[in-house]
Design an enzyme around this catalytic site. Structure first.
Site, PDB file in Angstrom:
ATOM      1  N   GLU A  29      10.634   0.416  10.596  1.00  0.00           N
ATOM      2  CA  GLU A  29      11.363   2.128   9.496  1.00  0.00           C
ATOM      3  C   GLU A  29      10.655   2.992  10.438  1.00  0.00           C
ATOM      4  O   GLU A  29       9.722   3.419   8.908  1.00  0.00           O
ATOM      5  CB  GLU A  29      11.766   2.054   8.032  1.00  0.00           C
ATOM      6  CG  GLU A  29      12.739   0.249   8.263  1.00  0.00           C
ATOM      7  CD  GLU A  29      14.261   0.451   8.592  1.00  0.00           C
ATOM      8  OE1 GLU A  29      14.415   1.680   8.917  1.00  0.00           O
ATOM      9  OE2 GLU A  29      14.212  -0.593   8.494  1.00  0.00           O
ATOM     10  N   GLU A  55      10.335  15.862  15.617  1.00  0.00           N
ATOM     11  CA  GLU A  55      10.370  14.784  14.276  1.00  0.00           C
ATOM     12  C   GLU A  55      10.285  16.011  13.309  1.00  0.00           C
ATOM     13  O   GLU A  55       8.567  16.329  13.613  1.00  0.00           O
ATOM     14  CB  GLU A  55      10.552  14.305  13.835  1.00  0.00           C
ATOM     15  CG  GLU A  55      10.641  14.000  12.001  1.00  0.00           C
ATOM     16  CD  GLU A  55      10.499  11.655  11.899  1.00  0.00           C
ATOM     17  OE1 GLU A  55       9.000  11.542  12.349  1.00  0.00           O
ATOM     18  OE2 GLU A  55      11.145  11.196  11.581  1.00  0.00           O
ATOM     19  N   LYS A  99       0.846  -0.832   0.154  1.00  0.00           N
ATOM     20  CA  LYS A  99      -0.295  -0.425  -0.142  1.00  0.00           C
ATOM     21  C   LYS A  99       0.944   1.518  -0.081  1.00  0.00           C
ATOM     22  O   LYS A  99       1.675   1.678   0.563  1.00  0.00           O
ATOM     23  CB  LYS A  99      -0.936   0.129   1.553  1.00  0.00           C
ATOM     24  CG  LYS A  99      -1.924   1.115   1.094  1.00  0.00           C
ATOM     25  CD  LYS A  99      -2.595   1.087   2.404  1.00  0.00           C
ATOM     26  CE  LYS A  99      -1.511   2.657   3.367  1.00  0.00           C
ATOM     27  NZ  LYS A  99      -1.145   4.111   2.662  1.00  0.00           N
ATOM     28  N   CYS A 122      14.410  10.536   7.090  1.00  0.00           N
ATOM     29  CA  CYS A 122      13.813  10.320   8.417  1.00  0.00           C
ATOM     30  C   CYS A 122      15.839  10.849   9.080  1.00  0.00           C
ATOM     31  O   CYS A 122      15.428  10.893   9.972  1.00  0.00           O
ATOM     32  CB  CYS A 122      13.581   9.323   8.299  1.00  0.00           C
ATOM     33  SG  CYS A 122      14.160   8.246   7.533  1.00  0.00           S
TER      34      CYS A 122
HETATM   35  P1  NAD Z   1       2.922   7.886   7.673  1.00  0.00           P
HETATM   36  O1  NAD Z   1       2.789   6.475   9.129  1.00  0.00           O
HETATM   37  O2  NAD Z   1       1.833   8.819   8.208  1.00  0.00           O
HETATM   38  O3  NAD Z   1       2.466   6.904   6.160  1.00  0.00           O
HETATM   39  C1  NAD Z   1       3.627   6.079   5.918  1.00  0.00           C
HETATM   40  C2  NAD Z   1       2.324   5.316   6.035  1.00  0.00           C
HETATM   41  O4  NAD Z   1       1.108   4.815   6.721  1.00  0.00           O
HETATM   42  C3  NAD Z   1       0.802   5.909   5.021  1.00  0.00           C
HETATM   43  O5  NAD Z   1       0.771   4.502   3.766  1.00  0.00           O
HETATM   44  C4  NAD Z   1       0.082   5.455   5.993  1.00  0.00           C
HETATM   45  O6  NAD Z   1      -1.390   5.764   5.021  1.00  0.00           O
HETATM   46  C5  NAD Z   1       0.216   4.738   6.331  1.00  0.00           C
HETATM   47  N1  NAD Z   1      -0.731   4.462   7.729  1.00  0.00           N
HETATM   48  C6  NAD Z   1      -1.335   5.943   8.519  1.00  0.00           C
HETATM   49  N2  NAD Z   1      -1.828   5.162   9.787  1.00  0.00           N
HETATM   50  C7  NAD Z   1      -2.124   3.704   9.862  1.00  0.00           C
HETATM   51  C8  NAD Z   1      -2.585   2.744  10.169  1.00  0.00           C
HETATM   52  N3  NAD Z   1      -2.862   3.178  11.553  1.00  0.00           N
HETATM   53  N4  NAD Z   1      -2.237   1.160  10.299  1.00  0.00           N
HETATM   54  C9  NAD Z   1      -1.595   1.098   9.121  1.00  0.00           C
HETATM   55  N5  NAD Z   1      -1.098   1.832   8.256  1.00  0.00           N
HETATM   56  C10 NAD Z   1      -0.867   2.887   8.084  1.00  0.00           C
HETATM   57  O7  NAD Z   1       4.017   8.694   7.682  1.00  0.00           O
HETATM   58  P2  NAD Z   1       4.549   9.594   6.360  1.00  0.00           P
HETATM   59  O8  NAD Z   1       3.890  10.813   6.673  1.00  0.00           O
HETATM   60  O9  NAD Z   1       3.959   8.932   5.172  1.00  0.00           O
HETATM   61  O10 NAD Z   1       6.542   9.407   6.746  1.00  0.00           O
HETATM   62  C11 NAD Z   1       6.837  10.274   7.354  1.00  0.00           C
HETATM   63  C12 NAD Z   1       7.157   9.332   8.444  1.00  0.00           C
HETATM   64  O11 NAD Z   1       8.079   8.672   7.300  1.00  0.00           O
HETATM   65  C13 NAD Z   1       8.242  10.312   9.511  1.00  0.00           C
HETATM   66  O12 NAD Z   1       8.343   9.964  10.190  1.00  0.00           O
HETATM   67  C14 NAD Z   1       9.652   9.657   8.782  1.00  0.00           C
HETATM   68  O13 NAD Z   1      10.695   9.856   9.581  1.00  0.00           O
HETATM   69  C15 NAD Z   1       8.919   8.363   8.573  1.00  0.00           C
HETATM   70  N6  NAD Z   1      10.221   7.892   7.542  1.00  0.00           N
HETATM   71  C16 NAD Z   1      10.988   6.735   7.907  1.00  0.00           C
HETATM   72  C17 NAD Z   1      11.897   5.806   7.401  1.00  0.00           C
HETATM   73  C18 NAD Z   1      13.347   5.362   7.767  1.00  0.00           C
HETATM   74  O14 NAD Z   1      13.841   4.731   7.268  1.00  0.00           O
HETATM   75  N7  NAD Z   1      13.353   4.875   9.365  1.00  0.00           N
HETATM   76  C19 NAD Z   1      11.882   6.227   5.752  1.00  0.00           C
HETATM   77  C20 NAD Z   1      11.083   7.440   5.358  1.00  0.00           C
HETATM   78  C21 NAD Z   1      10.397   7.905   5.847  1.00  0.00           C
END
Ligand code: NAD
Length: 500
Positions: free
Chosen positions: A270, A402, A196, A304
């Site tokens: 992650e 963050e 997804k 991140c």
């Molecule tokens: P987010 O958590 O809002 O969304 C990430 C994904 O999770 C999306 O596809 C979203 O639809 C899904 N999601 C949201 N709520 C959910 C739930 N209850 N159950 C299942 N899936 C759910 O994150 P974002 O805003 O898209 O991305 C930014 C975040 O990602 C930042 O915190 C960043 O640090 C992190 N990130 C981490 C890495 C890493 O390698 N550690 C890499 C890239 C981004």
């Protein structure tokens, strides 16, 4: 704040020049080798962050869509898992070549959907190609302890098997690259998957499915678009999924882990980061400032591992601040149509723009100074001025949370013990860097910092050969490297009694 900016983002082109309508991918789910729509589906508008205009509308999948995709993946995995590593390697190499042949449209589409400068999107595409090529080779080298006799008359063999069907949930900051980081090792290890993409940035993931559809056995890769609490939730709860992997925020990670617990599913997370950049007085300060130009502001700081929290020794704080401000003052800000020299684009969405602006407003109320930037830029689009916040007190919100935007905070420390303590005083544990010319300190300090990656005299340099992942609130599990292949597989002990 004291500092403001009058910078106006550069705009030279228009959206139509970036991607023609006919170049968009099919706006449907990709299940069992074909694009498909269910007639009762709702849709989410996909917005161009450089202009705020709607590009297209993408399906909001349901739990039933996920279940269909999981059934297709389960069916496909048996044959796919029985292929040899060499056969899987061939497929991954072909996928890499297909991405390379389509690099231009993938980069333009990524920039349209995320607002990234084209140079950043091109990096994402070439990084994705390299991930598939690395995993094509690494998958053939994956081994486990071969065999041994550990009990009388018994020979033990340790087999490494695919985990099975993997559910994958990706974020919006590197949509194509994060998909590649999961798809490549998951397929190389013999699994099938249902992915997804973020509901905000699904276009390059769908395009990837379109351009590689004819290479894939039906059902090994399935894409279901939609919302986290619906599609993502079902990926975590479906009992026929063996492992769920999420890259995203801490909140989403917690939700997925809690749901996955009900079916005792393996979880790979992650999550976010807040990387400290620990600068000692003996460091090459110009090199720190030059490195931060990329390490802190790449992808508009929506990264991140971003070098967003500088902890500098008090004796060189003014000098370093000046050098960083000089770097930041020369950024070219603009939308992706403004040319190859653009370095900073908009934030991904209006909601995120308000979130980052809120951090800046609250920092101002707390008496924190902006040495440069400190405010949103004039629209259209969701631009925030590259910002350096100084005089940030220990424990301030801006240095603990963050922010995920083009914002660097600068704090000072007076001795090494304080630097270590303050660096570790964060719920995150993804990445950190140490800047020093002292050889003993450069070896000793990384051991005392609780982060999954620690750079010395560098920051945000990644390679497919080395693992990426966090400790503490940044999650568990490793992307990239041989460790990702281990995470997406399982070991089985077969013990043979050969007594006569
Ligand atoms: P987010 O958590 O809002 O969304 C990430 C994904 O999770 C999306 O596809 C979203 O639809 C899904 N999601 C949201 N709520 C959910 C739930 N209850 N159950 C299942 N899936 C759910 O994150 P974002 O805003 O898209 O991305 C930014 C975040 O990602 C930042 O915190 C960043 O640090 C992190 N990130 C981490 C890495 C890493 O390698 N550690 C890499 C890239 C981004």
């Amino acid at each position: 704040m004291n500092a403001t900016t009058t910078t106006t983002p550069v705009r030279r082109g228009n959206e139509a020049e970036l991607v023609a309508k006919e170049e968009l991918p099919p706006l449907q789910h990709f299940i069992d080798g074909a694009f498909t729509t269910r007639t009762d589906a709702a849709g989410t508008d996909i917005v161009n962050p450089s202009s705020g205009t709607v590009i297209c509308c993408v399906l909001e999948g349901t739990a039933a869509d996920v279940d269909l995709a999981v059934a297709a993946a389960r069916q496909a995995q048996t044959d796919w898992g029985a292929t040899t590593p060499a056969e899987r390697s061939d497929l991954l190499l072909n996928i890499a070549s297909r991405i390379e042949e389509n690099a231009d449209i993938l980069a333009r589409l990524e920039s349209l959907n995320t607002g990234k400068p084209l140079a950043t999107s091109r990096d994402d595409v070439s990084g994705s190609v390299d991930t598939f090529r690395f995993m094509a080779g690494a998958g053939r080298a994956l081994t486990s302890l071969a065999a041994g006799d550990y009990a009388t008359d018994h020979t033990s063999v340790i087999l490494r098997e695919p985990a099975g069907v993997v559910g994958v949930i990706t974020p919006w900051n590197y949509p194509l690259l994060m998909a590649a980081w999961k798809i490549a090792p998951i397929l190389a290890a013999g699994n099938a998957l249902v992915l997804k993409p973020s509901e905000q940035t699904p276009l390059t993931t769908l395009k990837l499915a379109e351009i590689i559809a004819d290479l894939l056995p039906a059902g090994v890769l399935n894409i279901v678009t939609g919302l986290g609490p619906v599609v993502g939730e079902r990926l975590a709860s479906n009992p026929d999924i063996d492992l769920v992997a999420l890259t995203g925020s801490v909140g989403s990670g917690k939700a997925v882990a809690a749901t996955a617990g009900n079916t005792v599913k393996r979880v790979h997370l992650e999550l976010g980061g807040k990387a400290p950049v620990v600068v000692f007085p003996d460091a090459n300060l110009s090199a720190v400032a030059e490195s931060l130009r990329t390490a802190a502001f790449y992808n508009s700081g929506q990264e991140c591992g971003a070098a967003c929290r500088v902890l500098v020794h008090e004796s060189v704080a003014d000098q370093l601040t000046q050098l960083i401000v000089e770097q930041v003052s020369t950024f070219i800000i603009g939308d992706p149509t403004a040319g190859d020299d653009v370095e900073i684009g908009p934030l991904v969405s209006e909601a995120h723009y308000h979130r980052v602006a809120g951090y800046l407003e609250r920092a101002q109320k707390e008496g924190i100074t902006a040495a440069i930037g400190g405010a949103p830029l004039e629209g259209p689009g969701f631009f925030i001025a590259p910002t350096v916040l100084t005089n940030v007190p220990a424990g301030a919100e801006a240095s603990q949370n963050e922010i995920f935007g083009p914002v660097v905070t600068i704090e000072t420390f007076s001795d090494e013990d304080e630097a270590i303590k303050r660096s570790n005083e964060t719920p995150y544990g993804l990445a950190a860097s140490v800047w020093t010319r002292d050889s003993a300190r450069s070896i000793d300090l990384p051991r005392k910092l609780h982060f999954g990656t620690v750079w010395v005299n560098s920051h945000l340099v990644l390679a497919n050969e080395v693992p990426w992942g966090g400790f503490k609130g940044s999650g568990y599990g490793r992307d990239l490297s041989i460790y990702a292949l281990e995470d997406f597989s399982r070991t089985k002990h077969v013990m043979i009694n050969h007594a006569r």
